[in-house]
Design a protein around this motif. Structure first.
Motif, PDB file in Angstrom:
ATOM      1  N   LYS A 199       0.944  -1.141   0.159  1.00  0.00           N
ATOM      2  CA  LYS A 199       0.037  -0.114   0.113  1.00  0.00           C
ATOM      3  C   LYS A 199       0.852   1.261   0.047  1.00  0.00           C
ATOM      4  O   LYS A 199       1.946   1.374   0.994  1.00  0.00           O
ATOM      5  CB  LYS A 199      -0.904   0.039   1.286  1.00  0.00           C
ATOM      6  CG  LYS A 199      -1.747   1.358   1.553  1.00  0.00           C
ATOM      7  CD  LYS A 199      -2.866   1.327   0.138  1.00  0.00           C
ATOM      8  CE  LYS A 199      -3.881   2.566   0.586  1.00  0.00           C
ATOM      9  NZ  LYS A 199      -3.164   3.777   0.295  1.00  0.00           N
ATOM     10  N   LEU A 200       0.746   2.084  -0.838  1.00  0.00           N
ATOM     11  CA  LEU A 200       1.556   3.395  -1.154  1.00  0.00           C
ATOM     12  C   LEU A 200       0.556   4.621  -0.566  1.00  0.00           C
ATOM     13  O   LEU A 200      -0.498   4.602  -0.489  1.00  0.00           O
ATOM     14  CB  LEU A 200       1.890   3.616  -2.587  1.00  0.00           C
ATOM     15  CG  LEU A 200       2.773   2.482  -3.325  1.00  0.00           C
ATOM     16  CD1 LEU A 200       2.851   2.913  -4.730  1.00  0.00           C
ATOM     17  CD2 LEU A 200       3.894   2.420  -2.515  1.00  0.00           C
ATOM     18  N   ARG A 201       1.272   5.356   0.212  1.00  0.00           N
ATOM     19  CA  ARG A 201       0.760   6.615   0.645  1.00  0.00           C
ATOM     20  C   ARG A 201       0.102   7.549  -0.480  1.00  0.00           C
ATOM     21  O   ARG A 201       0.519   7.852  -1.444  1.00  0.00           O
ATOM     22  CB  ARG A 201       1.959   7.526   1.414  1.00  0.00           C
ATOM     23  CG  ARG A 201       1.519   8.534   2.570  1.00  0.00           C
ATOM     24  CD  ARG A 201       2.785   8.933   3.159  1.00  0.00           C
ATOM     25  NE  ARG A 201       3.671   7.971   3.548  1.00  0.00           N
ATOM     26  CZ  ARG A 201       4.883   8.151   3.826  1.00  0.00           C
ATOM     27  NH1 ARG A 201       5.544   9.352   3.540  1.00  0.00           N
ATOM     28  NH2 ARG A 201       5.695   6.980   4.388  1.00  0.00           N
ATOM     29  N   ASN A 202      -1.232   7.769   0.144  1.00  0.00           N
ATOM     30  CA  ASN A 202      -1.973   8.778  -0.656  1.00  0.00           C
ATOM     31  C   ASN A 202      -2.375   8.126  -1.959  1.00  0.00           C
ATOM     32  O   ASN A 202      -2.685   9.104  -2.962  1.00  0.00           O
ATOM     33  CB  ASN A 202      -1.515  10.174  -0.860  1.00  0.00           C
ATOM     34  CG  ASN A 202      -1.211  10.715   0.609  1.00  0.00           C
ATOM     35  OD1 ASN A 202      -1.889  10.652   1.568  1.00  0.00           O
ATOM     36  ND2 ASN A 202      -0.100  11.483   0.541  1.00  0.00           N
ATOM     37  N   VAL A 247      -0.572  -3.435   4.164  1.00  0.00           N
ATOM     38  CA  VAL A 247      -0.118  -2.297   5.207  1.00  0.00           C
ATOM     39  C   VAL A 247       0.878  -2.930   6.352  1.00  0.00           C
ATOM     40  O   VAL A 247       1.023  -2.124   7.292  1.00  0.00           O
ATOM     41  CB  VAL A 247      -1.232  -1.488   5.693  1.00  0.00           C
ATOM     42  CG1 VAL A 247      -2.056  -1.072   4.588  1.00  0.00           C
ATOM     43  CG2 VAL A 247      -2.366  -2.506   6.402  1.00  0.00           C
ATOM     44  N   GLN A 293       6.872   6.211  12.657  1.00  0.00           N
ATOM     45  CA  GLN A 293       6.873   6.700  11.154  1.00  0.00           C
ATOM     46  C   GLN A 293       8.256   7.267  10.662  1.00  0.00           C
ATOM     47  O   GLN A 293       8.150   7.339   9.161  1.00  0.00           O
ATOM     48  CB  GLN A 293       6.075   8.015  11.556  1.00  0.00           C
ATOM     49  CG  GLN A 293       5.700   8.882  10.218  1.00  0.00           C
ATOM     50  CD  GLN A 293       4.852   7.820   9.341  1.00  0.00           C
ATOM     51  OE1 GLN A 293       3.749   7.226   9.921  1.00  0.00           O
ATOM     52  NE2 GLN A 293       5.576   7.503   8.178  1.00  0.00           N
ATOM     53  N   PHE A 296       9.159   4.157   9.107  1.00  0.00           N
ATOM     54  CA  PHE A 296       8.688   4.199   7.892  1.00  0.00           C
ATOM     55  C   PHE A 296       8.833   4.937   6.430  1.00  0.00           C
ATOM     56  O   PHE A 296       8.611   4.062   5.261  1.00  0.00           O
ATOM     57  CB  PHE A 296       6.961   4.235   8.024  1.00  0.00           C
ATOM     58  CG  PHE A 296       6.503   3.048   8.860  1.00  0.00           C
ATOM     59  CD1 PHE A 296       6.867   1.924   9.018  1.00  0.00           C
ATOM     60  CD2 PHE A 296       5.135   3.450   9.617  1.00  0.00           C
ATOM     61  CE1 PHE A 296       6.548   0.810  10.032  1.00  0.00           C
ATOM     62  CE2 PHE A 296       4.473   2.270  10.481  1.00  0.00           C
ATOM     63  CZ  PHE A 296       5.244   1.107  10.807  1.00  0.00           C
ATOM     64  N   ASP A 297       9.319   6.020   6.721  1.00  0.00           N
ATOM     65  CA  ASP A 297       9.709   6.780   5.724  1.00  0.00           C
ATOM     66  C   ASP A 297      11.009   5.893   4.893  1.00  0.00           C
ATOM     67  O   ASP A 297      11.133   6.704   3.697  1.00  0.00           O
ATOM     68  CB  ASP A 297      10.252   8.153   6.210  1.00  0.00           C
ATOM     69  CG  ASP A 297       9.041   8.873   6.741  1.00  0.00           C
ATOM     70  OD1 ASP A 297       7.899   8.553   6.428  1.00  0.00           O
ATOM     71  OD2 ASP A 297       9.131   9.838   7.700  1.00  0.00           O
ATOM     72  N   GLY A 301       7.969   5.452   0.264  1.00  0.00           N
ATOM     73  CA  GLY A 301       6.403   5.723   0.155  1.00  0.00           C
ATOM     74  C   GLY A 301       5.482   4.740   0.601  1.00  0.00           C
ATOM     75  O   GLY A 301       4.134   5.161   0.266  1.00  0.00           O
ATOM     76  N   GLU A 303       2.841   3.055   2.844  1.00  0.00           N
ATOM     77  CA  GLU A 303       1.932   3.330   3.973  1.00  0.00           C
ATOM     78  C   GLU A 303       1.386   2.056   4.780  1.00  0.00           C
ATOM     79  O   GLU A 303       0.525   1.360   4.739  1.00  0.00           O
ATOM     80  CB  GLU A 303       0.626   3.721   3.345  1.00  0.00           C
ATOM     81  CG  GLU A 303      -0.221   4.323   4.522  1.00  0.00           C
ATOM     82  CD  GLU A 303      -1.544   5.015   3.973  1.00  0.00           C
ATOM     83  OE1 GLU A 303      -2.465   5.528   4.879  1.00  0.00           O
ATOM     84  OE2 GLU A 303      -1.864   5.031   2.719  1.00  0.00           O
ATOM     85  N   TYR A 304       2.549   1.990   5.929  1.00  0.00           N
ATOM     86  CA  TYR A 304       2.471   0.762   6.872  1.00  0.00           C
ATOM     87  C   TYR A 304       1.798   1.241   8.253  1.00  0.00           C
ATOM     88  O   TYR A 304       1.675   2.482   8.495  1.00  0.00           O
ATOM     89  CB  TYR A 304       3.925   0.281   7.121  1.00  0.00           C
ATOM     90  CG  TYR A 304       4.553  -0.415   5.895  1.00  0.00           C
ATOM     91  CD1 TYR A 304       3.749  -1.206   5.152  1.00  0.00           C
ATOM     92  CD2 TYR A 304       5.843  -0.214   5.393  1.00  0.00           C
ATOM     93  CE1 TYR A 304       4.275  -2.017   3.989  1.00  0.00           C
ATOM     94  CE2 TYR A 304       6.578  -0.676   4.197  1.00  0.00           C
ATOM     95  CZ  TYR A 304       5.428  -1.731   3.660  1.00  0.00           C
ATOM     96  OH  TYR A 304       6.247  -2.147   2.512  1.00  0.00           O
ATOM     97  N   GLU A 305       1.370   0.151   8.548  1.00  0.00           N
ATOM     98  CA  GLU A 305       0.259   0.611   9.869  1.00  0.00           C
ATOM     99  C   GLU A 305       1.266   0.208  11.049  1.00  0.00           C
ATOM    100  O   GLU A 305       2.333  -0.499  11.130  1.00  0.00           O
ATOM    101  CB  GLU A 305      -1.051   0.038   9.915  1.00  0.00           C
ATOM    102  CG  GLU A 305      -1.786   0.361   8.847  1.00  0.00           C
ATOM    103  CD  GLU A 305      -3.394  -0.281   8.864  1.00  0.00           C
ATOM    104  OE1 GLU A 305      -3.253  -1.322   9.831  1.00  0.00           O
ATOM    105  OE2 GLU A 305      -4.193  -0.002   8.233  1.00  0.00           O
TER     106      GLU A 305
END
Length: 509
Positions: A199-202, A247, A293, A296-297, A301, A303-305
């Protein structure tokens, strides 16, 4: 004169007696007509012995009722739960993410010269121009070389096996895919790793299992270039893979599945979910801490939980940094450390692999519950997790009819070929080729859900059952009590509101 009896009337006393009699009549009427057990027995008693008997019975059973009601209420505020297991058909489903890495992190042809230069400076010796042989003594400095590079923020990308040099073929539900459909990240153990369908951010990029009207199958063919493996780093030849939620950060270092060359690996999967109730039933939370976070960066990109295991791993690094001034040398992606005293995020260096401080600090931390409570108080349980039940099998590969295609790919991959390639290429293909087939086994999802054992309706029913069993109190009984109190208050109100003239009239003989 006729004599007569003179009666002296105390009008004020009569007034008080009338008021008192009126109050008693209201209370007695309530006692005779209420549905509460025991009270009518007290109200209609004609002797003191009968009154005492019913009074004692009512008090005893009221006390028993109070005990059980209190216990029920306390049980409710303990917020008890149980686990509900259901099997639900869910289609379509999100196709899971799949992460794959070559088991040796770096290419020999790209790595050897920079390493020998480093080794020459480190040991203060003459430059060794022989790049064909690495000894076991030299291999002990591999970790120091990588630690130096990471601490200097120098890129290691040039040393890694790139995906376009390994991925021969990618097919998802009958449609071709490529290296562009993968995201990448660095692993201290496996170098550059690649994830399909993260899953990618945005972005709404996650593929469904029924994409392109397919059944949810992914076919991958790889060539690992075992001839380019650096000696002494890893025993064996192949790749390591992990099937995980879209995620979920891939914990490939300790959750990966070993994939040997020379075989086609068949992996079937089915989905399983675990869900927990939020506060007050549990301490679960999905809020991502600042330090997590920042980690995660480093994942291109994605989008991990929130992950509870990862949270404990990161707060361990905080303690190690405070004790040693550096963090575990394998935690390349966790160098962003949040200092508790200043709440400041800093980039921490990696410890030297030969420095015992980091391992001693980690042992002290992991064996101390007080330190864990101090540094990891924010590490709560995740409210939901998705995992996959997998079954693996394999058969010999490659088939003879794909050998020529593999040969052409290797020769075009821009990776130096072994010296015996022209005469022994089939043997080289056998030692470096592997294939993976991911198959969606079932649409039935195994759900483990935490549910409340006692709800507000349950506590109301239980309290009502206890009061009804012992003293017969119900909501209507409470209304009867409210009616009696209302009549008493109204009676008192009318007494206080009487005019002075009405009072004087009553005082006349």
């Amino acid at each position: 004169m006729p004599s007569g009896t003179i009666f002296v009337m105390n009008l004020e006393a009569n007034k008080v007696r009338r008021v008192s009699h009126r109050r008693r009549s209201i209370i007695r009427e309530f006692g005779l007509n209420t549905s509460t057990h025991g009270v009518p027995g007290i109200a209609r008693s004609q002797s003191i012995h009968n009154t005492i008997f019913w009074s004692i019975c009512f008090i005893v059973f009221a006390a028993i009722t109070l005990y059980f009601v209190t216990r029920e209420i306390r049980s409710y505020f303990d917020y008890p739960t149980q686990t509900s297991v259901t099997m639900v058909s869910e289609w379509p489903q999100y196709f899971p993410a799949f992460t794959i890495c070559n088991i040796v992190p770096v290419r020999y042809d790209r790595f050897i010269q920079p390493f020998l230069v480093y080794l020459t400076k480190r040991l203060n010796t003459t430059y060794m121009n022989d790049s064909n042989v690495i000894t076991a003594a030299q291999a002990r400095y591999f970790a120091d070389f990588f630690q130096m590079k990471v601490n200097r923020n120098e890129s290691l990308d040039d040393f890694y096996f790139s995906l376009d040099t390994m991925l021969i073929k990618c097919v998802f539900n009958g449609r071709s895919c490529s290296a562009a459909n993968f995201t990448s990240f660095s692993s201290s153990n496996y170098g550059r790793c690649y994830t399909f369908n993260a899953k990618l951010r945005n972005r709404k990029n996650v593929l469904f299992s029924d994409e392109y009207s397919g059944p949810g199958n992914l076919n991958l063919r790889f060539y690992v270039h075992s001839y380019q493996y650096v000696p002494y780093i890893r025993e064996g030849v192949g790749m390591i893979g992990m099937l995980h939620d879209n995620v979920q950060l891939p914990t490939i270092d300790y959750s990966g599945l070993a994939l040997s060359t020379g075989y086609k690996h068949r992996i079937t999967y089915s989905k399983k979910t675990i869900s927990y109730l939020r506060s007050p039933y549990s301490t679960c939370d999905n809020k991502i801490p600042i330090m997590m976070q920042a980690m995660f960066d480093n994942y291109q990109g994605a989008e991990y939980e929130y992950s509870e295991d990862l949270c404990y791993e990161l707060c361990t690094q905080v303690y190690i940094y405070q004790k040693c001034g550096c963090i575990h040398p394998k935690q390349w992606n966790a160098r962003s450390v949040l200092i508790p005293e200043t709440n400041q995020l800093i980039i921490a260096p990696l410890c030297n692999i030969s420095d015992p401080c980091y391992s001693e600090a980690a042992y002290t931390f992991l064996t101390s519950s007080s330190l864990s409570a101090k540094y990891c108080s924010h590490c709560t349980q995740s409210c939901s997790t998705t995992s996959f039940n997998i079954k693996t099998s394999m058969w010999k590969a490659p088939s003879t009819w794909v050998m020529d295609d593999i040969k052409q790919f290797v020769e075009k991959s821009k990776v130096p070929l072994p010296n015996d390639w022209l005469t022994n290429w089939r043997s080289n293909v056998d030692s470096s080729y592997l294939s993976i087939e991911l198959i969606h086994e079932s649409s039935v999802v195994e759900n483990y859900t935490q549910v409340a054992t006692m709800t507000a309706v349950d506590i109301l029913s239980n309290v009502g059952g206890q009061t009804g069993l012992w003293i017969g109190v119900s909501f209507l009984s409470l209304m009867e009590l409210a009616e009696m109190l209302y009549r008493l208050i109204r009676h008192q109100y009318h007494i206080l509101r009487r005019t002075p003239n009405e009072t004087n009239d009553e005082n006349k003989v």
